[in-house]
Design a protein around this motif. Sequence first.
Motif, PDB file in Angstrom:
ATOM      1  N   ARG A 240      21.421   0.202  -8.842  1.00 52.87           N
ATOM      2  CA  ARG A 240      20.320   1.072  -8.398  1.00 52.87           C
ATOM      3  C   ARG A 240      19.141   0.997  -9.355  1.00 52.87           C
ATOM      4  NH1 ARG A 240      21.858   7.247  -9.855  1.00 52.87           N
ATOM      5  NH2 ARG A 240      22.595   6.868 -11.941  1.00 52.87           N
ATOM      6  N   PHE A 241      18.076   1.639  -8.949  1.00 52.90           N
ATOM      7  CA  PHE A 241      16.858   1.697  -9.760  1.00 52.90           C
ATOM      8  C   PHE A 241      16.282   0.295 -10.009  1.00 52.90           C
ATOM      9  CE2 PHE A 241      18.665   5.753 -11.976  1.00 52.90           C
ATOM     10  CZ  PHE A 241      18.456   6.476 -10.810  1.00 52.90           C
ATOM     11  N   GLY A 242      16.392  -0.582  -9.029  1.00 53.44           N
ATOM     12  CA  GLY A 242      15.775  -1.907  -9.159  1.00 53.44           C
ATOM     13  C   GLY A 242      16.437  -2.727 -10.246  1.00 53.44           C
ATOM     14  N   VAL A 243      15.610  -3.308 -11.118  1.00 52.88           N
ATOM     15  CA  VAL A 243      16.155  -4.201 -12.156  1.00 52.88           C
ATOM     16  C   VAL A 243      16.889  -3.428 -13.253  1.00 52.88           C
ATOM     17  CG1 VAL A 243      14.367  -5.910 -11.731  1.00 52.88           C
ATOM     18  CG2 VAL A 243      14.017  -4.192 -13.543  1.00 52.88           C
TER      19      VAL A 243
ATOM     20  N   LYS B 290       0.831  -1.215   0.000  1.00 52.81           N
ATOM     21  CA  LYS B 290       0.000   0.000   0.000  1.00 52.81           C
ATOM     22  C   LYS B 290       0.860   1.258   0.000  1.00 52.81           C
ATOM     23  CE  LYS B 290      -4.455  -1.482   1.166  1.00 52.81           C
ATOM     24  NZ  LYS B 290      -4.224  -2.898   1.511  1.00 52.81           N
ATOM     25  N   GLU B 291       1.974   1.173   0.740  1.00 54.18           N
ATOM     26  CA  GLU B 291       2.822   2.359   0.898  1.00 54.18           C
ATOM     27  C   GLU B 291       3.898   2.388  -0.175  1.00 54.18           C
ATOM     28  OE1 GLU B 291       2.003   4.508   3.204  1.00 54.18           O
ATOM     29  OE2 GLU B 291       0.431   3.154   3.900  1.00 54.18           O
ATOM     30  N   ASN B 292       4.385   3.592  -0.453  1.00 53.94           N
ATOM     31  CA  ASN B 292       5.501   3.716  -1.370  1.00 53.94           C
ATOM     32  C   ASN B 292       6.789   3.294  -0.683  1.00 53.94           C
ATOM     33  OD1 ASN B 292       4.734   4.470  -3.924  1.00 53.94           O
ATOM     34  ND2 ASN B 292       4.420   6.608  -3.320  1.00 53.94           N
ATOM     35  N   PRO B 293       7.505   2.312  -1.216  1.00 57.51           N
ATOM     36  CA  PRO B 293       8.755   1.893  -0.582  1.00 57.51           C
ATOM     37  C   PRO B 293       9.783   3.019  -0.628  1.00 57.51           C
ATOM     38  CG  PRO B 293       8.226   0.541  -2.521  1.00 57.51           C
ATOM     39  CD  PRO B 293       7.206   1.612  -2.456  1.00 57.51           C
ATOM     40  N   SER B 294      10.400   3.306   0.513  1.00 57.88           N
ATOM     41  CA  SER B 294      11.263   4.490   0.577  1.00 57.88           C
ATOM     42  C   SER B 294      12.536   4.311  -0.232  1.00 57.88           C
ATOM     43  CB  SER B 294      11.599   4.795   2.030  1.00 57.88           C
ATOM     44  OG  SER B 294      12.226   3.662   2.590  1.00 57.88           O
ATOM     45  N   GLU B 295      12.960   3.054  -0.464  1.00 58.76           N
ATOM     46  CA  GLU B 295      14.241   2.863  -1.159  1.00 58.76           C
ATOM     47  C   GLU B 295      14.140   3.100  -2.668  1.00 58.76           C
ATOM     48  OE1 GLU B 295      12.368   0.348   0.029  1.00 58.76           O
ATOM     49  OE2 GLU B 295      12.793  -1.567  -0.969  1.00 58.76           O
ATOM     50  N   ALA B 296      12.902   3.196  -3.207  1.00 57.88           N
ATOM     51  CA  ALA B 296      12.766   3.300  -4.667  1.00 57.88           C
ATOM     52  C   ALA B 296      12.780   4.756  -5.109  1.00 57.88           C
ATOM     53  CB  ALA B 296      11.466   2.625  -5.093  1.00 57.88           C
ATOM     54  N   GLN B 297      13.768   5.092  -5.939  1.00 57.19           N
ATOM     55  CA  GLN B 297      13.896   6.486  -6.368  1.00 57.19           C
ATOM     56  C   GLN B 297      13.169   6.779  -7.674  1.00 57.19           C
ATOM     57  OE1 GLN B 297      18.139   7.259  -6.638  1.00 57.19           O
ATOM     58  NE2 GLN B 297      18.432   5.856  -4.947  1.00 57.19           N
ATOM     59  N   ILE B 298      12.919   5.749  -8.485  1.00 52.28           N
ATOM     60  CA  ILE B 298      12.264   6.019  -9.768  1.00 52.28           C
ATOM     61  C   ILE B 298      10.979   5.209  -9.873  1.00 52.28           C
ATOM     62  CG2 ILE B 298      14.414   6.641 -10.955  1.00 52.28           C
ATOM     63  CD1 ILE B 298      14.293   3.905 -12.335  1.00 52.28           C
ATOM     64  N   VAL B 299      10.108   5.672 -10.756  1.00 53.62           N
ATOM     65  CA  VAL B 299       8.733   5.159 -10.769  1.00 53.62           C
ATOM     66  C   VAL B 299       8.679   3.662 -11.087  1.00 53.62           C
ATOM     67  CG1 VAL B 299       8.236   5.836 -13.166  1.00 53.62           C
ATOM     68  CG2 VAL B 299       6.385   5.719 -11.519  1.00 53.62           C
TER      69      VAL B 299
ATOM     70  N   HIS C 168      10.828   1.279 -10.436  1.00 51.02           N
ATOM     71  CA  HIS C 168      11.242   0.506  -9.262  1.00 51.02           C
ATOM     72  C   HIS C 168      10.123   0.511  -8.224  1.00 51.02           C
ATOM     73  CE1 HIS C 168      14.503  -0.170  -5.938  1.00 51.02           C
ATOM     74  NE2 HIS C 168      13.798  -1.253  -6.183  1.00 51.02           N
ATOM     75  N   ARG C 169       9.541   1.717  -8.025  1.00 54.99           N
ATOM     76  CA  ARG C 169       8.457   1.865  -7.051  1.00 54.99           C
ATOM     77  C   ARG C 169       7.275   0.947  -7.421  1.00 54.99           C
ATOM     78  NH1 ARG C 169       9.100   7.213  -6.700  1.00 54.99           N
ATOM     79  NH2 ARG C 169       7.494   7.786  -8.182  1.00 54.99           N
ATOM     80  N   TYR C 170       6.855   0.998  -8.668  1.00 60.64           N
ATOM     81  CA  TYR C 170       5.694   0.200  -9.072  1.00 60.64           C
ATOM     82  C   TYR C 170       6.007  -1.296  -9.092  1.00 60.64           C
ATOM     83  CZ  TYR C 170       2.897   4.321 -10.324  1.00 60.64           C
ATOM     84  OH  TYR C 170       2.168   5.479 -10.299  1.00 60.64           O
ATOM     85  N   MET C 171       7.224  -1.675  -9.438  1.00 61.06           N
ATOM     86  CA  MET C 171       7.544  -3.114  -9.429  1.00 61.06           C
ATOM     87  C   MET C 171       7.493  -3.667  -8.004  1.00 61.06           C
ATOM     88  SD  MET C 171      10.425  -3.671 -12.366  1.00 61.06           S
ATOM     89  CE  MET C 171      10.305  -5.459 -12.366  1.00 61.06           C
ATOM     90  N   LEU C 172       7.939  -2.856  -7.042  1.00 55.61           N
ATOM     91  CA  LEU C 172       7.842  -3.299  -5.639  1.00 55.61           C
ATOM     92  C   LEU C 172       6.398  -3.282  -5.174  1.00 55.61           C
ATOM     93  CD1 LEU C 172      10.918  -1.362  -4.162  1.00 55.61           C
ATOM     94  CD2 LEU C 172      10.738  -3.839  -4.425  1.00 55.61           C
ATOM     95  N   ARG C 173       5.686  -2.185  -5.478  1.00 53.57           N
ATOM     96  CA  ARG C 173       4.300  -2.064  -4.988  1.00 53.57           C
ATOM     97  C   ARG C 173       3.382  -3.112  -5.605  1.00 53.57           C
ATOM     98  NH1 ARG C 173       1.440   3.220  -5.335  1.00 53.57           N
ATOM     99  NH2 ARG C 173      -0.146   1.790  -4.578  1.00 53.57           N
ATOM    100  N   ALA C 174       3.631  -3.464  -6.870  1.00 57.76           N
ATOM    101  CA  ALA C 174       2.781  -4.455  -7.545  1.00 57.76           C
ATOM    102  C   ALA C 174       3.213  -5.887  -7.221  1.00 57.76           C
ATOM    103  CB  ALA C 174       2.800  -4.211  -9.054  1.00 57.76           C
ATOM    104  N   GLY C 175       4.146  -6.046  -6.297  1.00 55.03           N
ATOM    105  CA  GLY C 175       4.550  -7.398  -5.878  1.00 55.03           C
ATOM    106  C   GLY C 175       5.222  -8.166  -7.002  1.00 55.03           C
ATOM    107  N   MET C 176       6.043  -7.492  -7.801  1.00 52.15           N
ATOM    108  CA  MET C 176       6.700  -8.170  -8.927  1.00 52.15           C
ATOM    109  C   MET C 176       8.080  -8.689  -8.576  1.00 52.15           C
ATOM    110  SD  MET C 176       5.617  -5.548 -11.965  1.00 52.15           S
ATOM    111  CE  MET C 176       6.380  -6.528 -13.233  1.00 52.15           C
TER     112      MET C 176
ATOM    113  N   LYS D 291      11.353  -8.857  -5.332  1.00 51.09           N
ATOM    114  CA  LYS D 291      11.784  -8.620  -3.948  1.00 51.09           C
ATOM    115  C   LYS D 291      13.303  -8.604  -3.926  1.00 51.09           C
ATOM    116  CE  LYS D 291      11.626 -10.323   0.765  1.00 51.09           C
ATOM    117  NZ  LYS D 291      13.041  -9.955   0.962  1.00 51.09           N
ATOM    118  N   GLN D 292      13.855  -7.553  -3.344  1.00 50.81           N
ATOM    119  CA  GLN D 292      15.321  -7.480  -3.293  1.00 50.81           C
ATOM    120  C   GLN D 292      15.868  -8.481  -2.272  1.00 50.81           C
ATOM    121  OE1 GLN D 292      17.305  -3.584  -3.325  1.00 50.81           O
ATOM    122  NE2 GLN D 292      18.687  -4.377  -1.767  1.00 50.81           N
ATOM    123  N   GLN D 293      16.914  -9.219  -2.671  1.00 45.92           N
ATOM    124  CA  GLN D 293      17.535 -10.187  -1.759  1.00 45.92           C
ATOM    125  C   GLN D 293      18.910  -9.724  -1.280  1.00 45.92           C
ATOM    126  OE1 GLN D 293      14.210 -12.744  -2.290  1.00 45.92           O
ATOM    127  NE2 GLN D 293      15.681 -12.507  -0.687  1.00 45.92           N
ATOM    128  N   ALA D 294      19.552  -8.917  -2.105  1.00 52.33           N
ATOM    129  CA  ALA D 294      20.834  -8.288  -1.744  1.00 52.33           C
ATOM    130  C   ALA D 294      20.950  -7.132  -2.732  1.00 52.33           C
ATOM    131  CB  ALA D 294      21.990  -9.264  -1.934  1.00 52.33           C
TER     132      ALA D 294
END
Length: 445
Positions: free
Chosen positions: A146-149, A12-21, A23-31, A33-36
Motif C-alpha cells: 500500500r501507499f504506492g512505492v 488533473k484529478e486526485n486518484p481515488s486509490e491513493a490514501q497518502i499525499v 502516493h497521490r502526488y507521484m501519480l498526479r505528477a506522472g511519476m 504507474k501501477q501495473q499490479a
Amino acid sequence: MRLSRYFLPVLKENPSEAQIVSHRYMLRAGMIKQQAAGIYSWLPLGFKVLRRIEQIVHEEQIRAGHIPLLMPTLQPADLWRESGRYDDYGEEMLRITDRHKRDMLYGPTNEEMITDIFRAHVTSYKDLPLTLYHIQWKFRDEIRPRFGVMRGREFLMKDGYNFDIDVDAALHAYNRHMVSYLRTYERMGLKAIPMRAASGPIGGDNTHEFLVLAATGESEVFYDSAITDLTFGDRVVNYDDRAECAAIVREWTTPYARTDETHEAAIYAAIPEARRKSSRAIEVGQIFFFGTKYSEPMGAVVVNDKGERVPVQMGSHGIGVSRLLGAIIEASHDDRGIIWPEGVTPFHVGLVNLKQGDSATDAACAGLYTALAARGLDPLYDDRDERAGAKFATMDLIGLPWRITVGPRGLAAGKVELTSRRTGVSEEMAAEEAVARVAAIYQGV
Ligand code: P5A
C-alpha cells in the motif's frame, strides 16, 4: 528538456486509490504507474528522481570504502536451504519453478548469495575487511502492499554486506555504515533518525532502523527530541578511523530513540517531559550485525593471523531506495504539490515562458536554456502553448525547487523572475543574474 517533447502524463484529478499525499502526488505528477498490486512502472519523471537517489547512495557508499557489484534478482532455492531460511521466510517469498523443475525465488534480500560469492573467492584474513553492496530490485510478497512505492512488492534496495575477521572489526563496519547513512539521508534533504530496532528475519541482536518522522509512517517511535537537533553537516570523516566513527555513532545513539518493538517505558519516562516525543515514522533503512549466522552454516571460513580457520563475521545494511521517493515527498510538500530538496530534484530549474510564440520571450527563454545548460544544469522548459496559470500549476505539482519566469512585461524592463518553490518568494533580476544564482545554489549539492 522541453516540456512539449517530454513524457509527463500529469493527472488533473486526485486518484481515488491513493490514501497518502506522496502516493497521490507521484501519480498526479506522472511519476509512476501501477501495473499490479505493489508493482510499478517508473515513468520518466519518477525514474529521474530514482536515479538521482541511487547516485547519492553510490557516491556515499564509495566514499565509505564499500565496493559495488551486481547480483541477480532470481536466486536458486538451494542457497536458502543451506542457511535454513528457505522454509522460515514464509509467504513473503515469491517462489518460482523453472522449466527443469528447479526451485528458484525472486530475492527478498541477498545474505545467502553474497556469502556464496565470498566463500568461493576469499580464504584469508589478508583480504579483509571487505564490504560489497549492490542496488537491485527485490520482491517481497507483502500481504498488504500500500501507499504506492512506500510498501511495494517489487522495490529497489541498496543492500550491503560486510565481511570482517573479528567482532571488533565487524562492529566498526556497523558504525561506518551508520555514519555513511547519516550523511546519505542528509544529502537527500531528510532527517532520518537511527533508532534501536528489532532484527526480524535478517537476524542478530545489534540493529538500528533509520526513521523519517511523518504522520503517515507505518512505524511507531519514541524519542528524546534532543536527537532531532543533531545534524551531520559537511564534516569530513575518515571512515577507517574506528574511534572517529564510534564517536559519531555515540553522538546519535545517546539520546533515547527506539521503535515500538524495543521501546522501554521506564527509560522513556526518565526523559524530561518537554523532550519526550512519540510519533509515526517511515523506515528508510536498517543496519544489522549478525556475526556468523550465515557464514557458519554456509562454510564461509577464513584463516586468521594465527593460522586458525574461523567463520567470517558479517552484517548487512539496507536502504529503501524506491521507498525514499515517498518518504521525501511526505516530508516535503504543500497543498499544491511536491517540493523537491535540491539534492534529488528531477530538474534543477523550471523555465516558464508566459507568452509562447512571442518572439522576444521565446528568444529570451532559448538564451536562458542554453546558458543554464552551459553551467551544467538540467532545466525543464515549459514551452507549451498554455495559460500561465496552467504552467505554474504543473511546475508547483512536480516540485522543482526553482523557477525562472519570463514574460513580455518583465523583459521590457530587462528582467526575469526567480521564484523559490519552498518559500514562494519571487525576485526580479537580469537573466544572467538568474542563471548565476541558480548555478550558485547547486554548487556543492
Ligand atoms: C539489510 C540489507 C534487509 O533486508 N538485508 C540486506 C537487510 N533489511 S530490511 O530492513 O528488511 O530492508 C531494508 C530497507 O528496504 C526497505 N523496504 C521496502 N521498501 C519498499 N517496499 C517494501 N515492501 C520494503 N521492505 C523493505 C525499507 O526502507 C528497509 O529499511
